[in-house]
Design a protein around this motif. Structure first.
Motif, PDB file in Angstrom:
ATOM      1  N   PRO A  68       0.819  -1.204   0.000  1.00  0.00           N
ATOM      2  CA  PRO A  68       0.000   0.000   0.000  1.00  0.00           C
ATOM      3  C   PRO A  68       0.859   1.262   0.000  1.00  0.00           C
ATOM      4  O   PRO A  68       1.909   1.305   0.625  1.00  0.00           O
ATOM      5  N   PHE A  69       0.388   2.281  -0.722  1.00  0.00           N
ATOM      6  CA  PHE A  69       1.090   3.560  -0.813  1.00  0.00           C
ATOM      7  C   PHE A  69       0.106   4.672  -0.479  1.00  0.00           C
ATOM      8  O   PHE A  69      -0.887   4.863  -1.176  1.00  0.00           O
ATOM      9  N   LYS A  70       0.389   5.391   0.616  1.00  0.00           N
ATOM     10  CA  LYS A  70      -0.486   6.474   1.048  1.00  0.00           C
ATOM     11  C   LYS A  70       0.226   7.805   0.806  1.00  0.00           C
ATOM     12  O   LYS A  70       1.368   8.000   1.224  1.00  0.00           O
ATOM     13  N   ALA A  71      -0.459   8.707   0.129  1.00  0.00           N
ATOM     14  CA  ALA A  71       0.121  10.006  -0.194  1.00  0.00           C
ATOM     15  C   ALA A  71      -0.849  11.112   0.182  1.00  0.00           C
ATOM     16  O   ALA A  71      -2.073  10.932   0.176  1.00  0.00           O
ATOM     17  N   THR A  72      -0.279  12.266   0.513  1.00  0.00           N
ATOM     18  CA  THR A  72      -1.055  13.466   0.784  1.00  0.00           C
ATOM     19  C   THR A  72      -0.829  14.460  -0.339  1.00  0.00           C
ATOM     20  O   THR A  72       0.314  14.684  -0.753  1.00  0.00           O
ATOM     21  N   PHE A  73      -1.904  15.042  -0.827  1.00  0.00           N
ATOM     22  CA  PHE A  73      -1.835  15.999  -1.926  1.00  0.00           C
ATOM     23  C   PHE A  73      -2.318  17.353  -1.419  1.00  0.00           C
ATOM     24  O   PHE A  73      -3.431  17.470  -0.908  1.00  0.00           O
ATOM     25  N   LYS A  74      -1.461  18.362  -1.557  1.00  0.00           N
ATOM     26  CA  LYS A  74      -1.774  19.700  -1.066  1.00  0.00           C
ATOM     27  C   LYS A  74      -1.773  20.690  -2.221  1.00  0.00           C
ATOM     28  O   LYS A  74      -0.870  20.678  -3.055  1.00  0.00           O
ATOM     29  N   ALA A  75      -2.781  21.563  -2.241  1.00  0.00           N
ATOM     30  CA  ALA A  75      -2.894  22.539  -3.321  1.00  0.00           C
ATOM     31  C   ALA A  75      -1.926  23.703  -3.148  1.00  0.00           C
ATOM     32  O   ALA A  75      -1.427  24.253  -4.124  1.00  0.00           O
ATOM     33  N   CYS A  76      -1.676  24.118  -1.923  1.00  0.00           N
ATOM     34  CA  CYS A  76      -0.785  25.241  -1.617  1.00  0.00           C
ATOM     35  C   CYS A  76      -1.136  26.481  -2.452  1.00  0.00           C
ATOM     36  O   CYS A  76      -0.336  26.946  -3.277  1.00  0.00           O
ATOM     37  N   PRO A  77      -2.333  27.039  -2.280  1.00  0.00           N
ATOM     38  CA  PRO A  77      -2.721  28.219  -3.058  1.00  0.00           C
ATOM     39  C   PRO A  77      -1.947  29.464  -2.611  1.00  0.00           C
ATOM     40  O   PRO A  77      -1.487  29.545  -1.472  1.00  0.00           O
ATOM     41  N   GLU A  78      -1.828  30.432  -3.524  1.00  0.00           N
ATOM     42  CA  GLU A  78      -1.143  31.689  -3.226  1.00  0.00           C
ATOM     43  C   GLU A  78      -1.881  32.852  -3.877  1.00  0.00           C
ATOM     44  O   GLU A  78      -2.520  32.686  -4.925  1.00  0.00           O
ATOM     45  N   HIS A  79      -1.749  34.010  -3.253  1.00  0.00           N
ATOM     46  CA  HIS A  79      -2.290  35.259  -3.791  1.00  0.00           C
ATOM     47  C   HIS A  79      -3.782  35.160  -4.071  1.00  0.00           C
ATOM     48  O   HIS A  79      -4.272  35.710  -5.064  1.00  0.00           O
ATOM     49  N   THR A  80      -4.520  34.488  -3.202  1.00  0.00           N
ATOM     50  CA  THR A  80      -5.947  34.294  -3.472  1.00  0.00           C
ATOM     51  C   THR A  80      -6.766  35.561  -3.212  1.00  0.00           C
ATOM     52  O   THR A  80      -7.817  35.745  -3.843  1.00  0.00           O
ATOM     53  N   GLY A  81      -6.295  36.423  -2.306  1.00  0.00           N
ATOM     54  CA  GLY A  81      -7.001  37.683  -2.058  1.00  0.00           C
ATOM     55  C   GLY A  81      -8.473  37.466  -1.771  1.00  0.00           C
ATOM     56  O   GLY A  81      -8.853  36.675  -0.906  1.00  0.00           O
ATOM     57  N   ASN A  82      -9.328  38.130  -2.541  1.00  0.00           N
ATOM     58  CA  ASN A  82     -10.776  38.019  -2.359  1.00  0.00           C
ATOM     59  C   ASN A  82     -11.400  36.950  -3.260  1.00  0.00           C
ATOM     60  O   ASN A  82     -12.621  36.854  -3.343  1.00  0.00           O
ATOM     61  N   TYR A  83     -10.567  36.178  -3.928  1.00  0.00           N
ATOM     62  CA  TYR A  83     -11.081  35.122  -4.800  1.00  0.00           C
ATOM     63  C   TYR A  83     -11.530  33.923  -3.964  1.00  0.00           C
ATOM     64  O   TYR A  83     -10.932  33.586  -2.932  1.00  0.00           O
ATOM     65  N   THR A  84     -12.565  33.278  -4.406  1.00  0.00           N
ATOM     66  CA  THR A  84     -13.013  32.001  -3.838  1.00  0.00           C
ATOM     67  C   THR A  84     -12.356  30.875  -4.627  1.00  0.00           C
ATOM     68  O   THR A  84     -12.422  30.862  -5.861  1.00  0.00           O
ATOM     69  N   SER A  85     -11.733  29.957  -3.916  1.00  0.00           N
ATOM     70  CA  SER A  85     -10.989  28.872  -4.571  1.00  0.00           C
ATOM     71  C   SER A  85     -11.832  27.608  -4.614  1.00  0.00           C
ATOM     72  O   SER A  85     -12.311  27.132  -3.571  1.00  0.00           O
ATOM     73  N   LEU A  86     -12.031  27.070  -5.805  1.00  0.00           N
ATOM     74  CA  LEU A  86     -12.766  25.828  -5.999  1.00  0.00           C
ATOM     75  C   LEU A  86     -11.791  24.768  -6.498  1.00  0.00           C
ATOM     76  O   LEU A  86     -11.262  24.873  -7.609  1.00  0.00           O
ATOM     77  N   TYR A  87     -11.560  23.738  -5.687  1.00  0.00           N
ATOM     78  CA  TYR A  87     -10.529  22.748  -5.977  1.00  0.00           C
ATOM     79  C   TYR A  87     -11.136  21.485  -6.572  1.00  0.00           C
ATOM     80  O   TYR A  87     -12.252  21.080  -6.220  1.00  0.00           O
ATOM     81  N   GLU A  88     -10.371  20.847  -7.449  1.00  0.00           N
ATOM     82  CA  GLU A  88     -10.803  19.584  -8.041  1.00  0.00           C
ATOM     83  C   GLU A  88      -9.577  18.700  -8.267  1.00  0.00           C
ATOM     84  O   GLU A  88      -8.763  18.963  -9.147  1.00  0.00           O
ATOM     85  N   TRP A  89      -9.469  17.659  -7.449  1.00  0.00           N
ATOM     86  CA  TRP A  89      -8.399  16.674  -7.598  1.00  0.00           C
ATOM     87  C   TRP A  89      -8.942  15.510  -8.419  1.00  0.00           C
ATOM     88  O   TRP A  89      -9.956  14.908  -8.060  1.00  0.00           O
ATOM     89  N   ARG A  90      -8.258  15.170  -9.509  1.00  0.00           N
ATOM     90  CA  ARG A  90      -8.690  14.082 -10.381  1.00  0.00           C
ATOM     91  C   ARG A  90      -7.700  12.924 -10.306  1.00  0.00           C
ATOM     92  O   ARG A  90      -6.523  13.084 -10.625  1.00  0.00           O
ATOM     93  N   PHE A  91      -8.207  11.753  -9.922  1.00  0.00           N
ATOM     94  CA  PHE A  91      -7.418  10.523  -9.838  1.00  0.00           C
ATOM     95  C   PHE A  91      -7.800   9.641 -11.024  1.00  0.00           C
ATOM     96  O   PHE A  91      -8.951   9.212 -11.132  1.00  0.00           O
TER      97      PHE A  91
END
Length: 232
Positions: free
Chosen positions: A51-74
């Motif tokens: 088994p291989f367990k991994a953590t995936f982080k978006a690490c957003p930057e400069h988002t300011g007043n923007y709303t961030s909508l994330y989508e991870w595709r496996f």
């Protein structure tokens, strides 16, 4: 209005290593981390065993007043549609099947009617090997530091389910373990068992779906050394 932002992959969150159209625009620096020999490793690809367990982080930057909508595709190699989609900023997944997989992050930064779309140049790549499990016939728990513990052979791969049990000739269970990295030291209830044959039963399953049903006699040869001589 929709803009596409280019980027350079970063190794750790919080360190700015991006190349964007503007420093004022939001972006992301996705990372994949996993634990190897007790140390956290950050890589863009993995080639190894399950088994291989991994953590995936978006690490957003400069988002300011923007709303961030994330989508991870496996996605599994050879398939167009992802087998899993997650919408969290950070996510964790354990790979339990053999094959080659890609993990891709897409982000929509939304502010009013303004949307900035982010996509990775290259997705993370994970290659999980087919399973392998072999068992020796004997071991020599004589305290010389060599072959003192009965284990499956080195080089086992992608074993996602495992249970081993040892019985004496009368069917009494002497020991069991559930990790292929574990083993039996030739003792039961705190006492060394006599030399001779014992019955091993292993039930295991590989990441490739292969089932292992190993039943065999293993020999405790405490009176032998690795040189082949007999100790008194």
């Amino acid at each position: 209005m929709q803009r596409f932002i280019s980027f350079l992959l970063t190794l750790v969150c919080g360190i700015i290593t991006i190349a964007a159209q503007s420093d004022d625009l939001p972006t992301a620096n996705p990372v994949m981390t996993y634990t190897d020999d007790g140390q956290e490793v950050s890589e863009t690809q993995y080639d190894g065993s399950a088994p291989f367990k991994a953590t995936f982080k978006a690490c957003p930057e400069h988002t300011g007043n923007y709303t961030s909508l994330y989508e991870w595709r496996f996605t599994r190699s050879g398939e167009t549609a992802p087998f899993l989609v997650r919408y969290d900023q950070d996510t964790e997944y354990e790979f339990l099947q053999s094959g080659t997989f890609s993990v891709e992050l897409r982000v929509s930064f939304v502010q009013g009617t303004d949307t900035l779309a982010y996509e990775m140049d290259e997705p993370f790549s994970i290659a999980i090997s087919e399973s392998k499990l072999e068992v020796p016939n004997a071991f020599t728990p004589n305290g010389d530091g060599v072959n003192d513990v009965f284990r499956v052979k080195e080089g086992y791969k992608s074993i996602v389910s495992f249970k081993a049990m040892v019985f004496d000739r009368w069917g009494k269970k002497l020991y069991e373990w559930i990790d292929p990295a574990g083993g039996w030291d030739g003792r039961s209830a705190g006492h060394a068992v006599p030399d001779g044959g014992y019955y091993l039963n292993i039930q295991a399953r590989g990441a490739d779906g292969k089932h292992y049903n190993i039943k065999k006699v293993i020999n405790v040869l405490r009176g032998y050394t690795e040189s082949g001589t007999t100790t008194e």
